[in-house]
Enzyme design. Structure first.
Site, PDB file in Angstrom:
ATOM      1  N   GLY A 208       4.920   5.542   1.807  1.00  0.00           N
ATOM      2  CA  GLY A 208       5.785   4.921   0.806  1.00  0.00           C
ATOM      3  C   GLY A 208       6.339   3.589   1.257  1.00  0.00           C
ATOM      4  O   GLY A 208       6.487   2.653   0.454  1.00  0.00           O
ATOM      5  N   ASP A 209       6.625   3.459   2.544  1.00  0.00           N
ATOM      6  CA  ASP A 209       7.160   2.207   3.076  1.00  0.00           C
ATOM      7  C   ASP A 209       6.142   1.080   2.931  1.00  0.00           C
ATOM      8  O   ASP A 209       6.492  -0.062   2.584  1.00  0.00           O
ATOM      9  CB  ASP A 209       7.532   2.378   4.552  1.00  0.00           C
TER      10      ASP A 209
END
Length: 310
Positions: free
Chosen positions: A260-261
């Site tokens: 997600g980062d």
């Protein structure tokens, strides 16, 4: 090239490397995003707190500088060590974290010094990026000061991006987390959240919140369990309000840490470069797919997607 200030925690990461063995690196949700933003060509400053003089803090600083991050906003605290976490992977590559961070220096980032340096950096930035984890670990004093800083730079036209990234173990209660996040949302131009964030915090689906916040002026990336992404845009952007994009083709995940980062990094870098939402989402998926096929949150530069390497 966008100028970006990222706030959060860089931790010592222990990732599985074999039977009974772990490899040491440096990571953390906003740190991961900062690294990928820098690799995508933006000028990134990282605001955090580390220890002073110990090999782990020095290693984290060295890692930041190797990745081209500006470390002028790194505060060094005597007699403290950076936080540490270990990753345990299940058979599907899903990660589970174990943390040692109770006395990490990030908890005092705002409590013993003025915020003037951060304000100056933020005012000169195109984007300020933080996460729900950032808000959780800086404590009550830090949250109050940061809320005011973000409101101020927002009033000057600086974009603020927030990834909800709700981690219940970091908060005293869902209500405390909700109040802290609600205090920042009005200052945000970009918001990223999933129903895994919104359900325990608000008892609502991400799609519902995204529509409301977009109507108030934010561009909101709403993710669901299938990895499909719906982006809700403010009315004044003239983009149709809701842009639906399908789930990407599945890849066999080795380690989902940092997925997600990295998605956030590619999405924001693309939007700041003026690319359309659909392209930003596609690039986010492509970078995340590369990340989950490698071990650890920060992948080798050679494993980055071709378009990220020129």
């Amino acid at each position: 090239m966008a100028r970006i200030t990222v706030l959060g925690e860089c931790m010592v990461e222990l990732s599985p490397e074999g039977e009974g063995l772990h490899r040491m690196g440096y990571a953390g949700d906003t740190f991961n995003t900062a690294v990928y933003l820098a690799r995508l060509g933006d000028a990134v400053a990282y605001c955090t707190a580390l220890g002073q003089g110990d090999p782990f803090s020095e290693g984290a600083l060295a890692a930041m500088r190797r990745e081209g991050l500006d470390t002028a906003l790194v505060r060094e605290v005597e007699n403290r060590l950076p936080g540490l976490y270990a990753i345990v992977l299940d058979e599907a590559g899903e990660r589970h974290f174990h943390y040692w961070r109770e006395r990490a220096p990030i908890r005092d980032l705002f409590s013993q010094h003025t915020a003037d340096q951060l304000i100056a950096a933020a005012k000169a930035s195109d984007l300020v990026y933080l996460s729900g984890v950032t808000l959780a670990v800086i404590g009550d004093i830090g949250r109050a000061r940061l809320k005011d800083i973000l409101a101020y730079v927002h009033s000057l036209g600086v974009a603020v991006a927030l990834d909800f990234n709700y981690r219940p173990a970091l908060w005293s209660s869902p209500q405390a987390a909700r109040e802290a996040l609600d205090g920042v949302v009005p200052s945000c131009r970009y918001i990223s959240l999933s129903s895994e964030d919104s359900r325990p915090l608000y008892g609502r689906e991400a799609e519902d919140l995204a529509a409301e916040w977009a109507a108030a002026g934010a561009e909101v990336v709403a993710r669901d369990e299938s990895h499909a992404v719906n982006v809700h845009t403010p009315p004044f952007q003239g983009l149709g309000g809701r842009i639906a994009t399908p789930a990407p083709q599945r890849v066999k995940a080795l380690d989902t840490t940092g997925a997600g980062d990295s998605f956030n990094a590619a999405y924001l870098a693309s939007r700041l470069a003026g690319l359309p939402v659909e392209t930003a989402v596609a690039r986010g998926h492509q970078l995340a797919a590369a990340v989950v096929t490698c071990k650890g949150a920060i992948i080798p530069t050679a494993s980055m997607p071709v378009w990220t390497r020129g």
